[in-house]
Scaffold this motif. Structure first.
Motif, PDB file in Angstrom:
ATOM      1  N   THR A 161     -72.466 -42.587 -50.519  1.00  8.17           N
ATOM      2  CA  THR A 161     -72.957 -43.508 -51.255  1.00  8.17           C
ATOM      3  C   THR A 161     -74.051 -44.140 -50.422  1.00  8.17           C
ATOM      4  O   THR A 161     -75.177 -44.811 -50.888  1.00  8.17           O
ATOM      5  CB  THR A 161     -72.090 -44.705 -51.547  1.00  8.17           C
ATOM      6  N   ASP A 162     -73.785 -44.528 -49.142  1.00  4.38           N
ATOM      7  CA  ASP A 162     -74.630 -45.300 -48.291  1.00  4.38           C
ATOM      8  C   ASP A 162     -76.116 -44.569 -47.979  1.00  4.38           C
ATOM      9  O   ASP A 162     -76.985 -45.098 -48.089  1.00  4.38           O
ATOM     10  CB  ASP A 162     -73.842 -45.602 -47.161  1.00  4.38           C
ATOM     11  N   TRP A 163     -75.888 -43.081 -48.044  1.00  2.00           N
ATOM     12  CA  TRP A 163     -77.179 -42.399 -47.611  1.00  2.00           C
ATOM     13  C   TRP A 163     -78.017 -42.294 -48.717  1.00  2.00           C
ATOM     14  O   TRP A 163     -79.019 -42.654 -48.781  1.00  2.00           O
ATOM     15  CB  TRP A 163     -76.745 -41.156 -47.064  1.00  2.00           C
ATOM     16  N   ARG A 206     -80.612 -47.312 -39.381  1.00  2.00           N
ATOM     17  CA  ARG A 206     -81.092 -47.876 -40.547  1.00  2.00           C
ATOM     18  C   ARG A 206     -82.596 -48.308 -40.499  1.00  2.00           C
ATOM     19  O   ARG A 206     -83.172 -48.046 -41.252  1.00  2.00           O
ATOM     20  CB  ARG A 206     -80.061 -48.779 -41.470  1.00  2.00           C
ATOM     21  N   LYS A 239     -67.792 -42.858 -48.848  1.00  6.68           N
ATOM     22  CA  LYS A 239     -68.620 -44.089 -48.666  1.00  6.68           C
ATOM     23  C   LYS A 239     -70.001 -43.724 -47.870  1.00  6.68           C
ATOM     24  O   LYS A 239     -70.880 -44.464 -48.473  1.00  6.68           O
ATOM     25  CB  LYS A 239     -67.839 -45.044 -47.802  1.00  6.68           C
ATOM     26  N   LEU A 275     -76.230 -44.239 -39.636  1.00  8.53           N
ATOM     27  CA  LEU A 275     -76.701 -45.347 -40.351  1.00  8.53           C
ATOM     28  C   LEU A 275     -76.572 -46.841 -39.657  1.00  8.53           C
ATOM     29  O   LEU A 275     -77.444 -47.827 -39.627  1.00  8.53           O
ATOM     30  CB  LEU A 275     -75.936 -45.418 -41.741  1.00  8.53           C
ATOM     31  N   ASP A 276     -75.417 -46.859 -39.068  1.00  6.33           N
ATOM     32  CA  ASP A 276     -75.081 -48.057 -38.312  1.00  6.33           C
ATOM     33  C   ASP A 276     -76.275 -48.579 -37.167  1.00  6.33           C
ATOM     34  O   ASP A 276     -76.620 -49.657 -36.879  1.00  6.33           O
ATOM     35  CB  ASP A 276     -73.923 -48.077 -37.297  1.00  6.33           C
ATOM     36  N   GLY A 295     -67.649 -47.304 -39.890  1.00  7.52           N
ATOM     37  CA  GLY A 295     -68.914 -46.862 -40.805  1.00  7.52           C
ATOM     38  C   GLY A 295     -69.472 -45.716 -40.163  1.00  7.52           C
ATOM     39  O   GLY A 295     -68.983 -44.798 -39.209  1.00  7.52           O
ATOM     40  N   ASP A 296     -70.778 -45.341 -40.716  1.00  6.08           N
ATOM     41  CA  ASP A 296     -71.469 -44.095 -40.215  1.00  6.08           C
ATOM     42  C   ASP A 296     -72.253 -44.494 -39.152  1.00  6.08           C
ATOM     43  O   ASP A 296     -73.096 -45.282 -38.885  1.00  6.08           O
ATOM     44  CB  ASP A 296     -72.455 -43.805 -41.523  1.00  6.08           C
ATOM     45  N   ARG A 326     -78.104 -44.528 -50.972  1.00  4.61           N
ATOM     46  CA  ARG A 326     -78.564 -45.844 -51.335  1.00  4.61           C
ATOM     47  C   ARG A 326     -80.007 -46.099 -50.293  1.00  4.61           C
ATOM     48  O   ARG A 326     -80.998 -46.411 -50.784  1.00  4.61           O
ATOM     49  CB  ARG A 326     -77.733 -47.073 -51.273  1.00  4.61           C
TER      50      ARG A 326
END
Length: 300
Positions: free
Chosen positions: A138-140, A87, A135, A83-84, A79-80, A142
């Motif tokens: 998209t996560d950022w 967040r 991905k 972010l992991d 994952g990032d 969101r």
């Protein structure tokens, strides 16, 4: 207007150019994985902090005051990395945060057989690293939506500038003129990454932006132009099919597209180096081409 306090996760080559581009405009904190790089970051105007995948108390304290966050850390299979672990902090412990910028890559578009693509083009990444980038984007986006904050995704083409350019490669003998008919690449000077970031920060502007030059060009032409500036013979042309390349290098040649940059121009940015010739001319004339450290404020 209150002071901007900018936090860069992954203050590497582009992050240092960003800090140097607008000295005194903000307090800038940036992370590195190595304490040995602290002095270089300080010389660029960045207060350095260690980040090895965990949020330390120092990082937490800096994030609490951060108004603008730039993320320049590549995603991993898990994952990032930002972010992991970050967040919850971004959602709950960054009251001053106004804007997030994420540095991505034009690799997310994959191969378009030399056709022009803009930010509306379908992402069809080929390499695993580009799949992970899609991905992460998209996560950022969101997270920004969840936090009601603008998120700017900067899709960067091949990065070059002081210390990383065709002039250096010609001088040290690593330049090669690989010829694959029809193959072109876009490029971006690190100072234009910096300029685009500052432009988007100034307006807290979100969205997806291709940050890339105006002229997708065959890579062998760039090497030949660098050699002409230096007054030396360029290396011989090598047919792509006969070249010995690493799997990663070969994968880059599997993606062929021309990347348009109208969106970042519409956001108000004007490129300092719209093509490789303008950039190499400036690097050669300024003498900055060999070593980017020559640009630090302490040496100007």
């Amino acid at each position: 207007m209150s002071e901007k306090r900018i936090f860069i996760f992954g203050a590497g080559y582009s992050g240092k150019a960003f800090a140097l581009a607008n000295q005194g405009a903000a307090t800038i904190v940036g992370t590195t994985r190595s304490r040995e790089k602290f002095e270089t970051l300080r010389n660029s105007g960045i207060e350095p902090l260690l980040f090895d995948g965990a949020l330390t108390d120092e990082i937490g304290a800096a994030l609490k005051q951060t108004t603008h966050m730039v993320v320049s850390v590549a995603p991993e299979e898990s994952g990032d990395p930002v972010l992991d672990v970050g967040r919850a902090a971004i959602m709950e412990r960054m009251p001053a945060l106004q804007w997030i910028g994420y540095l991505s890559t034009v690799g997310v578009y994959g191969n378009h057989d030399g056709a022009w693509v803009d930010e509306t083009a379908q992402c069809r990444p080929v390499s695993k690293r580009s799949v992970m980038r899609v991905k992460a984007e998209t996560d950022w986006l969101r997270l920004g939506s969840d936090r009601c904050l603008p998120v700017a995704i900067l899709r960067l083409s091949g990065i070059y500038g002081p210390g990383r350019n065709a002039l250096v490669n010609v001088e040290n003998g690593t330049a090669r003129r690989l010829v694959k008919p029809g193959q072109v690449f876009n490029r971006i000077h690190c100072d234009d990454i910096a300029g685009a970031l500052w432009q988007l920060i100034s307006g807290n502007t979100g969205g997806i932006f291709n940050v890339t030059d105006d002229e997708p060009a065959p890579p062998q032409d760039v090497v030949a132009y660098a050699a002409s500036l230096m007054g030396v013979e360029p290396p011989p042309e090598i047919p792509f099919d006969a070249a010995q390349l690493s799997p990663m290098a070969r994968s880059f040649y599997g993606e062929n597209k021309r990347v348009a940059n109208a969106a970042i121009k519409a956001a108000g940015y004007r490129f300092r180096f719209p093509d490789y010739r303008a950039a190499l001319d400036h690097l050669w004339a300024s003498g900055d081409w060999r070593d980017g450290e020559a640009r630090s404020p302490m040496k100007r």
